[in-house]
Design an enzyme around this catalytic site. Structure first.
Site, PDB file in Angstrom:
ATOM      1  N   ASP A  12       3.728   5.582  -0.582  1.00  9.04           N
ATOM      2  CA  ASP A  12       3.453   4.453  -1.924  1.00  9.04           C
ATOM      3  C   ASP A  12       4.180   3.566  -1.190  1.00  9.04           C
ATOM      4  O   ASP A  12       4.095   3.606  -0.091  1.00  9.04           O
ATOM      5  CB  ASP A  12       5.184   5.144  -3.046  1.00  9.04           C
ATOM      6  N   SER A  13       4.415   2.192  -1.582  1.00 10.64           N
ATOM      7  CA  SER A  13       5.677   1.258  -0.918  1.00 10.64           C
ATOM      8  C   SER A  13       7.057   1.418  -0.313  1.00 10.64           C
ATOM      9  O   SER A  13       7.420   1.413   0.684  1.00 10.64           O
ATOM     10  CB  SER A  13       5.697   0.024  -1.889  1.00 10.64           C
ATOM     11  N   CYS A  75       1.366   5.433  -5.830  1.00 11.80           N
ATOM     12  CA  CYS A  75       1.161   4.047  -6.493  1.00 11.80           C
ATOM     13  C   CYS A  75       0.960   3.373  -7.110  1.00 11.80           C
ATOM     14  O   CYS A  75      -0.808   3.522  -7.280  1.00 11.80           O
ATOM     15  CB  CYS A  75       1.412   3.589  -4.819  1.00 11.80           C
ATOM     16  N   GLU A 153      15.017   0.165  -5.134  1.00 15.13           N
ATOM     17  CA  GLU A 153      15.852  -0.368  -4.024  1.00 15.13           C
ATOM     18  C   GLU A 153      16.928   0.014  -3.429  1.00 15.13           C
ATOM     19  O   GLU A 153      16.912   0.617  -2.742  1.00 15.13           O
ATOM     20  CB  GLU A 153      14.310  -0.998  -3.400  1.00 15.13           C
ATOM     21  N   CYS A 185       4.788   2.718 -12.969  1.00 15.02           N
ATOM     22  CA  CYS A 185       5.826   2.616 -11.579  1.00 15.02           C
ATOM     23  C   CYS A 185       5.794   3.775 -11.312  1.00 15.02           C
ATOM     24  O   CYS A 185       6.588   4.377 -12.279  1.00 15.02           O
ATOM     25  CB  CYS A 185       6.437   0.913 -11.778  1.00 15.02           C
ATOM     26  N   HIS A 187       8.376   4.650  -8.211  1.00 12.32           N
ATOM     27  CA  HIS A 187       9.919   3.893  -8.781  1.00 12.32           C
ATOM     28  C   HIS A 187      10.262   4.495 -10.619  1.00 12.32           C
ATOM     29  O   HIS A 187      11.267   4.741  -9.917  1.00 12.32           O
ATOM     30  CB  HIS A 187      10.133   2.828  -8.544  1.00 12.32           C
TER      31      HIS A 187
HETATM   32  N1  DGL Z   1       5.544   2.320  -6.754  1.00  9.89           N
HETATM   33  C1  DGL Z   1       4.987   1.263  -6.959  1.00  9.89           C
HETATM   34  C2  DGL Z   1       3.621   1.100  -7.997  1.00  9.89           C
HETATM   35  O1  DGL Z   1       3.777   2.527  -8.873  1.00  9.89           O
HETATM   36  C3  DGL Z   1       4.877  -0.207  -6.387  1.00  9.89           C
HETATM   37  C4  DGL Z   1       6.096  -0.900  -6.152  1.00  9.89           C
HETATM   38  C5  DGL Z   1       6.184  -2.059  -5.362  1.00  9.89           C
HETATM   39  O2  DGL Z   1       6.157  -1.947  -4.147  1.00  9.89           O
HETATM   40  O3  DGL Z   1       6.457  -2.913  -5.818  1.00  9.89           O
HETATM   41  O4  DGL Z   1       3.554   0.512  -8.572  1.00  9.89           O
END
Ligand code: DGL
Length: 267
Positions: A12-13, A75, A153, A185, A187
Site C-alpha cells: 500500500d502507500s 490499496c 497518516e 480505501c 486506510h
Molecule cells: N490506502 C490507499 C487506498 O486504498 C491509498 C491512500 C493514499 O495513499 O492516497 O486507496
C-alpha cells in the site's frame, strides 16, 4: 521449496494496507507476510495512474525478489489503476481489494451504495463500472474523500478533527439514501468506529478488511498456495521512507516486536 511455502507480498502507500494485512494474518495464521508501505510516495490517491502503475510494478518486483508467492494489492487506488499491468507483467497470482467487495455487494443484493475513496479510485470509475456488471439497477454514489488519508497518516484516529472531516463527507448530498457504505480505501477502516458512530441506523458499514481477507484466503486456497505448516520466520514490514506514524500503527496492529525496516527501493 514448494511455491506454497513462500510468503505473501502485500503493499500500500502507507499504513492503510495494514488493515488488510491484519485481517489476512488472523484468517491465515500459518502464513508469513511481506508488507511494503510506499511512504515515500504517499498519498497514491493524488498521483496519476501512470505514476501509481510504475510504483506498483516496482514494489511487486521487489516483493517477488524476496520470495513472494502471490501479491495482494492492499490499496484501492493501485487496485483501480494498476491491476492490468501487474497481471500482465508478473508471473505469480495478483489479488486486489475491489473484486471481493463488488462480489459481497452482489451477493447481498445491495441497492443504494455509497463509495468513499481517494481521488484516484473515484476518478477511475472502477466501482460504478464493476457494480453495473453485476447489479445493473443499483444506485452507486462514489465520493472522493481526500482529507481522510492525511488525517489517518497523522494518527488522528479519533477526536474533533476526525469527527469534523467524517461529518463533512457524511453530509454530502450524494450520501442521501445510501444503505451500504463502502470504505474503498484501505486506510479508512482505521477510523471505522468514528464513522460508524455518526452513521444513521439504516446504513450498514461494510467490514472491508474481513471481506477482503476471506476472499483472498479462498483464492489462495484454490490456487493451492497455502502453507501446510506455520511459517518459521516472522512477518516482515518495510517502508520506502521510515515514518513514526507507520511505526506506531504497525505496532498497534502487530505487536511491539515486529520487524520494521526502511528499504529504499527507489534509489
Ligand atoms: N490506502 C490507499 C487506498 O486504498 C491509498 C491512500 C493514499 O495513499 O492516497 O486507496
Amino acid at each position: 521449496m514448494k511455491a506454497s511455502d513462500g510468503p505473501i507480498g502485500l503493499f500500500d502507500s502507507g499504513v492503510g494496507g495494514l488493515t488488510v494485512a491484519r485481517a489476512l494474518a488472523r484468517k491465515l495464521p500459518n502464513e508469513r507476510l511481506l508488507y511494503f508501505g510506499d511512504t515515500a510516495h504517499l498519498p497514491y490517491g493524488e498521483k496519476s495512474p501512470e505514476a501509481i502503475r510504475s510504483y506498483a510494478l516496482g514494489i511487486s518486483r521487489h516483493l517477488i525478489d524476496q520470495g513472494a508467492k502471490a501479491i495482494v494489492v492492499a490499496c484501492n487506488s493501485a487496485s483501480a489503476v494498476a491491476l492490468d499491468v501487474l497481471k500482465e507483467e508478473l508471473d505469480i497470482p495478483v489479488y486486489n481489494v475491489i473484486d471481493p467487495v463488488v462480489d459481497y455487494l452482489h451477493r447481498h443484493h445491495a441497492k443504494h451504495i455509497g463509495i468513499w475513496g481517494t481521488r484516484a479510485t473515484v476518478s477511475s470509475g472502477i466501482y460504478p463500472r464493476k457494480l453495473a456488471e453485476v447489479l445493473p439497477t443499483a444506485d452507486v454514489q462514489p465520493l472522493a474523500t481526500p482529507l481522510l488519508v492525511p488525517v489517518i497518516e497523522e494518527n488522528l484516529l479519533s477526536g474533533a478533527v476526525t469527527d469534523a472531516v467524517v461529518s463533512l463527507y457524511l453530509n454530502d448530498p450524494k450520501m442521501e439514501g445510501v444503505e451500504h457504505l463502502v470504505l474503498a480505501c484501505t486506510h479508512y477502516p482505521l477510523i471505522s468506529s468514528q464513522i460508524a458512530k455518526q452513521l444513521e441506523k439504516k446504513v450498514s458499514l461494510l467490514r472491508i478488511p474481513t471481506i477482503v481477507a476471506n476472499s483472498i484466503a479462498k483464492q489462495l486456497d484454490e490456487a493451492q498456495l497455502l502453507r501446510a505448516k506455520p511459517a518459521t520466520k516472522p512477518h516482515h514490514f518495510a517502508v520506502s521512507d521510515y515514518t513514526d506514524s507507520f511505526a506506531k500503527v504497525s505496532r498497534i496492529f502487530f505487536g511491539k516486536g515486529i520487524s520494521l525496516v526502511e528499504e529504499n527501493i527507489w534509489g
